[in-house]
Design a protein around this motif. Structure first.
Motif, PDB file in Angstrom:
ATOM      1  N   ALA A   1      42.899  46.998  33.169  1.00  0.00           N
ATOM      2  CA  ALA A   1      42.156  47.380  34.369  1.00  0.00           C
ATOM      3  C   ALA A   1      42.853  46.877  35.636  1.00  0.00           C
ATOM      4  O   ALA A   1      42.947  47.594  36.636  1.00  0.00           O
ATOM      5  CB  ALA A   1      40.726  46.834  34.296  1.00  0.00           C
ATOM      6  N   LEU A   2      43.372  45.636  35.552  1.00  0.00           N
ATOM      7  CA  LEU A   2      44.030  45.087  36.748  1.00  0.00           C
ATOM      8  C   LEU A   2      45.313  45.849  37.071  1.00  0.00           C
ATOM      9  O   LEU A   2      45.624  46.081  38.233  1.00  0.00           O
ATOM     10  CB  LEU A   2      44.335  43.596  36.542  1.00  0.00           C
ATOM     11  N   LEU A   3      46.052  46.214  36.039  1.00  0.00           N
ATOM     12  CA  LEU A   3      47.337  46.888  36.282  1.00  0.00           C
ATOM     13  C   LEU A   3      47.159  48.367  36.580  1.00  0.00           C
ATOM     14  O   LEU A   3      47.907  48.926  37.386  1.00  0.00           O
ATOM     15  CB  LEU A   3      48.245  46.725  35.060  1.00  0.00           C
ATOM     16  N   GLY A   4      46.173  49.038  35.948  1.00  0.00           N
ATOM     17  CA  GLY A   4      46.084  50.483  36.087  1.00  0.00           C
ATOM     18  C   GLY A   4      44.894  50.999  36.848  1.00  0.00           C
ATOM     19  O   GLY A   4      44.893  52.156  37.272  1.00  0.00           O
ATOM     20  N   GLY A   5      43.842  50.209  36.966  1.00  0.00           N
ATOM     21  CA  GLY A   5      42.671  50.684  37.666  1.00  0.00           C
ATOM     22  C   GLY A   5      41.616  51.224  36.722  1.00  0.00           C
ATOM     23  O   GLY A   5      41.506  50.802  35.562  1.00  0.00           O
ATOM     24  N   LEU A   6      40.852  52.197  37.204  1.00  0.00           N
ATOM     25  CA  LEU A   6      39.670  52.666  36.501  1.00  0.00           C
ATOM     26  C   LEU A   6      39.998  53.308  35.156  1.00  0.00           C
ATOM     27  O   LEU A   6      39.518  52.874  34.116  1.00  0.00           O
ATOM     28  CB  LEU A   6      38.910  53.655  37.385  1.00  0.00           C
ATOM     29  N   LEU A   7      40.824  54.338  35.165  1.00  0.00           N
ATOM     30  CA  LEU A   7      41.060  55.098  33.926  1.00  0.00           C
ATOM     31  C   LEU A   7      41.762  54.265  32.867  1.00  0.00           C
ATOM     32  O   LEU A   7      41.324  54.259  31.694  1.00  0.00           O
ATOM     33  CB  LEU A   7      41.845  56.375  34.255  1.00  0.00           C
ATOM     34  N   PRO A   8      42.869  53.561  33.165  1.00  0.00           N
ATOM     35  CA  PRO A   8      43.465  52.709  32.127  1.00  0.00           C
ATOM     36  C   PRO A   8      42.492  51.638  31.641  1.00  0.00           C
ATOM     37  O   PRO A   8      42.486  51.295  30.444  1.00  0.00           O
ATOM     38  CB  PRO A   8      44.671  52.087  32.838  1.00  0.00           C
ATOM     39  N   GLY A   9      41.660  51.075  32.550  1.00  0.00           N
ATOM     40  CA  GLY A   9      40.691  50.061  32.110  1.00  0.00           C
ATOM     41  C   GLY A   9      39.661  50.643  31.151  1.00  0.00           C
ATOM     42  O   GLY A   9      39.323  50.032  30.130  1.00  0.00           O
ATOM     43  N   LEU A  10      39.131  51.841  31.496  1.00  0.00           N
ATOM     44  CA  LEU A  10      38.156  52.482  30.585  1.00  0.00           C
ATOM     45  C   LEU A  10      38.798  52.859  29.264  1.00  0.00           C
ATOM     46  O   LEU A  10      38.158  52.747  28.197  1.00  0.00           O
ATOM     47  CB  LEU A  10      37.570  53.718  31.274  1.00  0.00           C
ATOM     48  N   LEU A  11      40.079  53.323  29.368  1.00  0.00           N
ATOM     49  CA  LEU A  11      40.780  53.685  28.120  1.00  0.00           C
ATOM     50  C   LEU A  11      40.940  52.464  27.229  1.00  0.00           C
ATOM     51  O   LEU A  11      40.704  52.517  26.002  1.00  0.00           O
ATOM     52  CB  LEU A  11      42.134  54.305  28.462  1.00  0.00           C
ATOM     53  N   ALA A  12      41.359  51.337  27.821  1.00  0.00           N
ATOM     54  CA  ALA A  12      41.525  50.105  27.032  1.00  0.00           C
ATOM     55  C   ALA A  12      40.194  49.657  26.445  1.00  0.00           C
ATOM     56  O   ALA A  12      40.118  49.175  25.309  1.00  0.00           O
ATOM     57  CB  ALA A  12      42.124  49.013  27.932  1.00  0.00           C
TER      58      ALA A  12
END
Length: 905
Positions: free
Chosen positions: A140-151
């Motif tokens: 989430a810190l590195l990518g924001g909303l979508l990468p954080g939700l994906l993770a």
């Protein structure tokens, strides 16, 4: 005092490295401590070793990615300007548009890695969901909303796969379900917060880019200083103005940039602003490396942190040096304009007055509102014609200015003289913006000058010119009479018996007599004559334009009668009559200077008085004086010959049928060091028949041969002719001297040289003349008989003298268009030349009509001012080129054809 050691690094790069190192240390220690403690609580000791290895590998992988980002930031971190570390983080990554592919890989890879770690642990009582928190947060810190939700999704789904619930999610233990829900909630919250942070970072980056563009792009100097006065930031405009690189300015105070007194004053002012914590705008004057004093409009204020503490000073400076100069210049110009004693008016290109100063109003009598919008012509006096103003405006347009004296009219109708200067004011494109006129009223000066002039140049009793003005008028008269070839009579008049009348009746009566005689003489004078009083009863008359001595005698008789006319003397109550004695000398017969002419007339007056009075006597300058002048002139000419002051001019001879330049006549000129180039009329009469006739004749031959040879070698093939006097031609060694001269110029064909002998010359010994001409012709030169028709010509003379060409005298050619006799003579000479087999050339061709008339009677060789004036040798080739280019002879041939057609009709 020793400087206080710095506890904190000053540069942004050093601070960033310190913060990054400290953060890395804290993160590493927390990870090691917390993760080891978690493992010890959840797994058995046998699995600890290999699980710690996996944990360490994950930590290395995660921290390597973070270290790479930090090093990229440090490597590009500039030191030339200010700015925070976060701003450089933003700069290093560029505008943040959205998560890149790497972020999505990390969002999947990090949770999967932790799931593998969980799988390797084996079955436990509860799923190790805490291991998945860190991958979710990092994604989430590195990518924001979508990468954080994906993770978060990968972690949640993966945990149910790694730790399957036997009967589905519904049978999951309550504590485990809460942990899974917290994991998902944590991922969603962190993702949304990270997205908000990312968007705020984008906005901050855009604002910083905008601010940076303004600071970098402005021409104003922008700077920030710390509390000690050291520069923390300076933009490019400031660095360029100081002619230094930004890095050479940062971390230095003003003492390194400006002279000490200026620097101390500047720093003291900055400290006062920071102490008052108020923004201030003022002007500063500072010396710069270019050696000039620059003036700045400066705005300075304190830099305040969030706690309200002053941390430094910012400043914005604009260089207003040129503006200040312009303001000073404008102030000076306004002061000069308003306070000038000269009248000044400004006129627009449409010739309308747009501005006047107080002096203008004072001199002209007009108020400013009366002349604004009007044309300057409203001041015209009518004393100047249109040509005067055309000349004035032509000078203004061509040269940009005009100055001179002019007469104008005041508002009350009074005329006044002024000295006026007009200048055109042009804009950058060269167009006229305004015309500025300045003038001085010189009426009083003119009146004063006239009074002084009258006192200095006029007799106060009679109002006649005095001796000083007489001398000036006499010099003018001498020049005028020389130009119009008339005589000037200089008359010295003395009243007979004046002293007796003056003694008998008193000075007042004597003065009345002088005034009466003056009035009587003035009635007999013409407009061009001058009467002056040079003594008590002495007068001088200048009688100009006398056609003959007889006319002068008649005028003198009238002067004597005028003097004898009775004059009333009211003081004595009587009328008296006196006589006069006149002495006269005639110029130019008496070719003397001004003082000598007056002396000669005075001497003649005494002779008239001694001869019985009431008469005039004519001064006769003796022949000895003329002989002395002639001898003096010969000496001067001898020196001129030795000094090389004589030059040759060349007048072209052309064929009017085809325009070919067939020759050039060499004509002597005297390049006098003081009088300039003199024509032969000024000195040739002194040479003829003198001892200089042969030396100057030989010099002419040598100079003409030299020039003819040069032209021949340059491709200019023409015949150069020289004039030879009869005495020179009949000299015993003339032929031998000519032969030697030709040998000195071997490159010139002798046929390109011609001798012209004046027909008016007295060739009394015909046999000797024929022998000499034959001798010269054997050398290859040509002969021409000059001024044919004006001398001793006879058919026998023409038949015996072996000349090649006859030259018709210009006196016949010049008037042949209007005088039938002259035309008949010209035609007869042409026919005579044909009969004797001689060529014929006409001199004195001044117009195309002359050339056409000559062509119509069969004379096609011509020379004269209508073709070209005599010119220096260096101009001859250029004239030849222009002659062939412009081809004026074609027009002559056309005119001749038209004349023949008219004559035939």
């Amino acid at each position: 005092m020793k400087p206080v050691p710095k506890l904190m690094p000053d540069s942004p790069r050093a601070r960033f490295i310190l913060y990054s190192t400290a953060g890395y240390f804290v993160l590493a220690m927390a990870w090691i401590f917390l993760s080891d403690k978690l493992l010890s609580n959840l797994i058995d000791v046998h699995s600890m070793v290999w699980l710690s290895t996996v944990k360490g590998m994950f930590f290395v992988l995660a921290t390597t990615a973070m270290l790479r980002i930090a090093l990229r930031i440090v490597s590009t971190l500039p030191t030339a300007n200010g700015g925070s570390v976060l701003s450089h983080v933003a700069h290093s990554h560029g505008p943040i548009k959205g998560p890149n592919v790497t972020n999505y890989f990390l969002a999947v890879g990090l949770p999967l890695t932790m799931l593998l770690v969980r799988q390797s642990v084996g079955s436990t009582d509860h799923p190790l969901l805490i291991l998945l928190v860190l991958p979710v947060i990092l994604s989430a810190l590195l990518g924001g909303l979508l990468p954080g939700l994906l993770a978060t999704a990968v972690a949640a789904v993966g945990s149910t796969i790694v730790d399957p619930v036997p009967h589905g999610l519904r049978t999951m233990d309550g504590r485990d379900a809460l942990a899974l829900a917290l994991l998902v909630l944590n991922g969603v919250v962190v993702s949304f917060l990270s997205e908000l942070r990312r968007r705020a970072q984008i906005k901050a980056h855009e604002n910083e880019e905008l601010l940076n563009a303004v600071v970098s792009g402005t021409s104003d100097v922008v700077f920030v200083k710390d509390l000690q006065g050291r520069y923390l930031l300076i933009n490019g405009a400031g660095a360029r103005m100081m002619k230094m690189a930004p890095r050479d300015i940062l971390d230095k105070d003003d003492t390194h940039l400006f002279p000490s007194p200026n620097a101390q004053e500047l720093m003291a002012s900055d400290r006062a602003i920071m102490q008052r914590a108020m923004t201030q705008t003022h002007e500063e004057s500072l010396p710069f490396p270019d050696g000039q004093e620059h003036v700045f409009h400066v705005t300075k204020g304190p830099v305040v942190d969030k706690q309200g503490q002053v941390r430094g000073l910012f400043g914005i400076s604009r260089d207003i040096t040129e503006r200040k100069k312009a303001e000073i210049a404008q102030q000076i110009a306004t002061t000069v304009f308003e306070g000038s004693q000269e009248g000044i008016l400004v006129v627009n290109p449409q010739k309308r007055i747009v501005k006047v100063n107080p002096a203008f109003c004072r001199i002209t009598g007009y108020a400013a509102e009366e002349v604004l919008g009007q044309q300057p012509h409203m001041l015209s006096s009518g004393q100047h014609d249109a040509a005067f103003f055309r000349s004035m405006w032509t000078a203004i347009h061509d040269q940009g200015f005009w100055r001179g004296e002019i007469c104008n009219r005041r508002k009350n109708g009074e005329l006044y003289s002024e000295f006026l200067s007009i200048s055109a004011v042009r804009g950058p494109d060269g167009s006229v913006q305004n015309y500025v006129g300045s003038f001085t009223d010189i009426s009083k000066y003119k009146e004063h000058d006239e009074q002084l002039n009258r006192i200095a140049h006029y007799d106060p009793l009679t109002g006649l010119p005095n001796r000083r003005l007489l001398v000036d008028r006499l010099e003018q008269a001498l020049r005028s009479d020389v130009s119009n070839k008339r005589m000037l009579a200089v008359c010295f008049l003395d009243l007979d018996g004046f002293k007796g009348i003056n003694d008998q009746y008193g000075h007042a009566a004597g003065d009345a007599l002088l005034v009466g005689v003056t009035r009587n003489l003035a009635q007999e004078l013409r407009a061009e004559d001058i009467l002056a009083r040079v003594g008590g009863d002495e007068f001088v008359l200048l009688l100009a334009n006398m056609e003959s001595p007889e006319a002068c005698s008649q005028a003198l008789d009238r002067m004597l009668l005028a003097v004898a006319t009775p004059v009333d003397l009211p003081q004595a109550g009587i009328s008296v009559s006196v006589t006069a004695s006149l002495g006269v000398t005639l110029y130019p017969q008496d070719e003397a200077d001004t003082d000598s002419l007056l002396r000669h007339a005075d001497k003649a007056m005494y002779i008239a008085k001694e001869s019985g009075r009431n008469r005039y006597h004519l001064f006769d300058s003796d022949s000895d004086r003329r002989a002395q002048q002639h001898s003096k002139m010969l000496h001067v000419l001898q020196n001129a010959l030795q000094a090389g002051e004589f030059v040759l001019y060349y007048q072209p001879k052309v064929d009017l049928l085809n325009g070919r330049v067939v020759g050039a006549e060499a004509l002597i000129r005297w390049a006098h060091p003081e009088k300039g180039v003199l024509s032969p009329a000024a000195f040739i009469d002194h040479i003829n028949g003198s001892s200089l006739e042969q030396p100057i004749g030989q010099w002419v031959i040598e100079a003409a041969l030299t020039q003819a040879e040069q032209w021949y070698l340059q491709g200019l093939n023409l015949r150069v002719s020289v004039n030879i006097s009869a005495h020179h031609l009949l000299h015993p060694d003339f032929c031998e001297q000519l032969k030697l001269a030709l040998q000195r110029h071997p490159n010139l064909p002798p046929a390109n040289f011609e001798l012209e002998v004046l027909e008016t010359a007295a060739l009394n010994d015909m046999d000797q003349a024929v022998a000499l001409v034959e001798c010269c012709k054997q050398l290859g030169v040509h002969f021409s008989l000059d001024d044919f028709g004006t001398g001793y010509s006879s058919l026998s003379y023409l038949r015996r003298l072996p000349v090649d060409e006859l030259k018709i005298d210009q006196s016949f050619v010049r008037d042949m268009l209007t005088d039938d006799d002259d035309r008949g003579i010209v035609q007869a000479v042409v026919q005579l030349a044909r009969a004797f087999g001689r060529k014929v050339i006409a001199e004195g061709v001044e117009t195309k009509a002359h050339g056409a008339a000559l062509l119509s009677i069969g004379c096609h060789l011509a020379q004269g001012y209508g073709i070209a004036r005599p010119m220096p040798s260096h101009e001859f080739k250029d004239w030849t080129a222009r002659w062939h280019t412009e081809a004026p002879w074609k027009e002559v041939a056309q005119v001749a054809t038209e004349m023949e057609t008219i004559a035939f009709s």
